[in-house]
Each structure stands twice: as C-alpha cells, then as structure tokens.
Design a protein around this motif. Structure first.
Motif, short mmCIF file in Angstrom:
data_model
loop_
_atom_site.label_atom_id
_atom_site.label_comp_id
_atom_site.label_asym_id
_atom_site.label_seq_id
_atom_site.Cartn_x
_atom_site.Cartn_y
_atom_site.Cartn_z
N ARG A 104 -9.74 4.41 5.32
CA ARG A 104 -10.54 2.86 5.38
C ARG A 104 -9.03 2.11 4.71
O ARG A 104 -8.57 1.35 5.12
CB ARG A 104 -11.39 3.00 4.20
CG ARG A 104 -12.97 3.48 5.36
CD ARG A 104 -13.59 2.65 4.28
NE ARG A 104 -15.59 3.09 5.21
CZ ARG A 104 -16.06 2.46 5.36
NH1 ARG A 104 -15.40 0.89 5.22
NH2 ARG A 104 -16.93 2.60 5.11
N VAL A 105 -8.15 2.62 3.55
CA VAL A 105 -7.23 1.88 3.25
C VAL A 105 -5.76 1.57 4.30
O VAL A 105 -5.59 0.44 4.95
CB VAL A 105 -6.78 2.45 2.03
CG1 VAL A 105 -5.10 2.02 1.55
CG2 VAL A 105 -7.52 3.18 0.84
N ARG A 106 -5.61 2.98 4.99
CA ARG A 106 -4.65 2.70 5.96
C ARG A 106 -5.17 1.78 7.87
O ARG A 106 -4.87 1.20 7.64
CB ARG A 106 -4.79 3.60 6.35
CG ARG A 106 -3.40 4.68 5.52
CD ARG A 106 -3.04 6.25 5.74
NE ARG A 106 -1.88 6.57 5.33
CZ ARG A 106 -2.85 7.80 4.30
NH1 ARG A 106 -4.41 8.05 4.53
NH2 ARG A 106 -2.25 7.69 2.97
N ALA A 107 -6.88 1.72 7.59
CA ALA A 107 -6.56 0.40 8.44
C ALA A 107 -7.22 -0.55 8.12
O ALA A 107 -6.37 -2.17 8.79
CB ALA A 107 -9.08 1.01 8.62
N ALA A 108 -6.73 -0.75 6.45
CA ALA A 108 -6.86 -2.41 6.11
C ALA A 108 -5.44 -2.40 6.26
O ALA A 108 -4.98 -4.06 6.82
CB ALA A 108 -7.71 -2.28 4.82
N LEU A 109 -5.18 -1.69 5.88
CA LEU A 109 -3.41 -1.73 5.97
C LEU A 109 -2.35 -2.07 6.91
O LEU A 109 -2.19 -3.08 7.88
CB LEU A 109 -2.44 -0.89 4.89
CG LEU A 109 -2.77 -1.06 3.70
CD1 LEU A 109 -1.59 0.19 3.03
CD2 LEU A 109 -2.33 -2.08 2.87
N ASP A 110 -3.43 -1.57 8.09
CA ASP A 110 -2.60 -2.23 9.18
C ASP A 110 -2.58 -3.33 9.81
O ASP A 110 -2.63 -3.83 10.93
CB ASP A 110 -2.87 -0.47 10.70
CG ASP A 110 -3.09 -0.67 11.86
OD1 ASP A 110 -1.64 -0.90 12.24
OD2 ASP A 110 -4.12 -0.12 12.52
#
Ligand code: ADP
Ligand code: ADP
Length: 228
Positions: free
Chosen positions: A117-123
């Motif tokens: 989820r963190v990587r999806a948000a940062l993306d």
C-alpha cells in the motif's frame, strides 16, 4: 459525504468562529473553501475530523452524526478521512516510506500489506524512487506529496486539505491540485481550504466562500466570479 446544518462554533474564549453554517458536499464531489485569514476555514475542517466540536447545529460525515460520536469512536471517524496540512507534519527522523506507513502501522496492518500500500501511494504521488530518503532531503513540493501519500494510504473516501499549497510557488501548487483532481476522478471526495484565489480560479470547481464565520457564497464554478 458532508452535511452541515445550522452549525455554529464558539471557542472557550468566546470567539465565534462559525455562525449558522449550512452546506452539503456530495459523495465524490471536490470543492474549495476560501475566505480571508480568520474567516473560519480551519475551524470548519476541524469539526469534520472531530478535532473540535460544534457548539450548536448538526455535522454529519459519511452518514455519521458527529454530535453523537463518543470520544472512543473518534479514531473510527478519522480512519475515513485523509488530512493534509500546510506544514505537512512529516517526521524528519524517519524515511519517506515510514512516514507514509505510519497510519497503517497504527492500524496494525500486516507487514506485506503495508509495503504494497505504501508503494502504491508513493507511486500515485510520483515519489516511489524516494522511499528511502529522509523528508529533509526533499523539496517543499515533494514533502507535500509525501503528506498526500500518507493521507491516502488507507484509501479514505474523504480528503480534507488545509492550505495545502501555502508554502509552494504557483507551478508546484498547480501540481498538487492536479494530484487532488486525480484522486477525485477515482471517486474520492475533497474539501480544500485555500486563500489562493488565482489558483482556485484556474480550477473549475465549486467554491464556498467564508467571511467572519459565515458562509457567504456557494458557487458551482470558481471562474464565474474570478474570470474578469
Ligand atoms: P481560517 O482558517 O479561515 O484562518 P480559523 O478557523 O482558524 O480561520 O479561525 C476563525 C476564528 O476563530 C478566528 O477569529 C480565530 O482567531 C479563532 N480561533 C481559531 N482557533 C481558535 C481557538 N483554538 N481558540 C480561540 N479562537 C480560535
Ligand atoms: P486495492 O483496491 O486492491 O488495494 P490498489 O491499491 O491498486 O488496489 O487501488 C485500486 C484503485 O483505487 C487505484 O486505481 C486507486 O487510484 C483507487 N482509489 C480509490 N480510492 C482511493 C483513495 N482514497 N486514495 C487513493 N486511491 C484510491
């Protein structure tokens, strides 16, 4: 998504910050909240996320009557609201990743789910390559995007922003607004407090105008007034 009915707020020192405010924000709607400093914009946002309580009138958010929300249930209300602040309130002794992960850690999400989820948000905010950086090393615009990633990481249906572009130049401000539009396009409701009228005028969104605690104008399109 949000419903204010005859909402007034008087602070303990007697200051009347909101006076009989009425408005609704529909599910999936994006709107600006503007007015001079001291008009009551922050107070209005604080009532929505229960950082303050109304003195009278009724506030309903996401079908919950906040007048009847006990202290114990406040975290449950906040879970459904992403908040973005002018000073972004990042922790400078932690990485970008950890800052964005914070809301999920508090909720006790499993490790793998947090990473995903963190990587999806940062993306979404274009900062995937900076996950291991300290926020100190980022520009103002990037820091604000980390703040936005943190606000959306658990996918709340509602985002509240209080002067999100207050410290940014016009170009970076426009970028932040474009990000907000992208969230709106996937169904997120947004209420954005800003006194930057030229920025608001570039966008074509409903604009609520406050003056001395009253809602004095509610326009469907910000350009109608500011296009001359
Ligand atoms: P804005 O966000 O539009 O600048 P605010 O909601 O911060 O407006 O403030 C509205 C009014 O309420 C102002 O007169 C401000 O001084 C007052 N106010 C805000 N917060 C407090 C507080 N915690 N205690 C007393 N007065 C406050
Ligand atoms: P999952 O729903 O399985 O967690 P994703 O994290 O990839 O899958 O998100 C699916 C889609 O939902 C994305 O395209 C995303 O843009 C969108 N979305 C819905 N609500 C939000 C929100 N509050 N913030 C950010 N994205 C959202």
């Amino acid at each position: 998504m949000i419903e204010f009915a005859e909402v007034s707020k008087r602070y303990p020192n007697g200051q009347e910050a909101l006076k009989r405010v009425n408005f609704e924000l529909a599910d999936g709607e994006m709107a600006f909240l503007t007015g001079h400093s001291g008009a009551g914009k922050s107070t209005l946002l604080k009532l929505i996320c229960l950082m303050e309580r109304a003195t009278s009138g009724q506030v309903v958010v996401n079908n919950k009557n906040l007048n009847r929300t006990s202290r114990r249930k406040i975290p449950g209300v906040r879970r459904n609201i992403g908040m973005i602040f002018q000073d972004h309130r990042l922790l400078f002794d932690r990485t970008v990743f950890d800052n964005v992960a914070l809301p999920l850690m508090i909720e006790g999400y499993p490790h793998r789910e947090i990473g995903r989820r963190v990587r999806a948000a940062l993306d979404k905010v274009g900062l995937l390559s900076k996950e291991k950086h300290s926020p100190i090393m980022l520009s103002g615009g990037e820091q604000q995007r980390v703040g936005i990633a943190r606000a959306v990481v658990n996918k709340p249906p509602l985002l509240l922003a209080d002067e999100p572009t207050g410290n940014l130049d016009p170009e970076l401000s426009a970028e932040i607004m474009h990000l907000f539009e992208q969230f709106n396009q996937v169904g997120v409701s947004l209420l954005i407090a800003s006194h930057d009228l030229s920025l608001i005028a570039q966008m074509h969104y409903r604009t609520l105008v406050m003056k001395e605690g009253r809602l004095v104008q509610d326009q469907v399109d910000s350009l109608e007034q500011d296009s001359e």
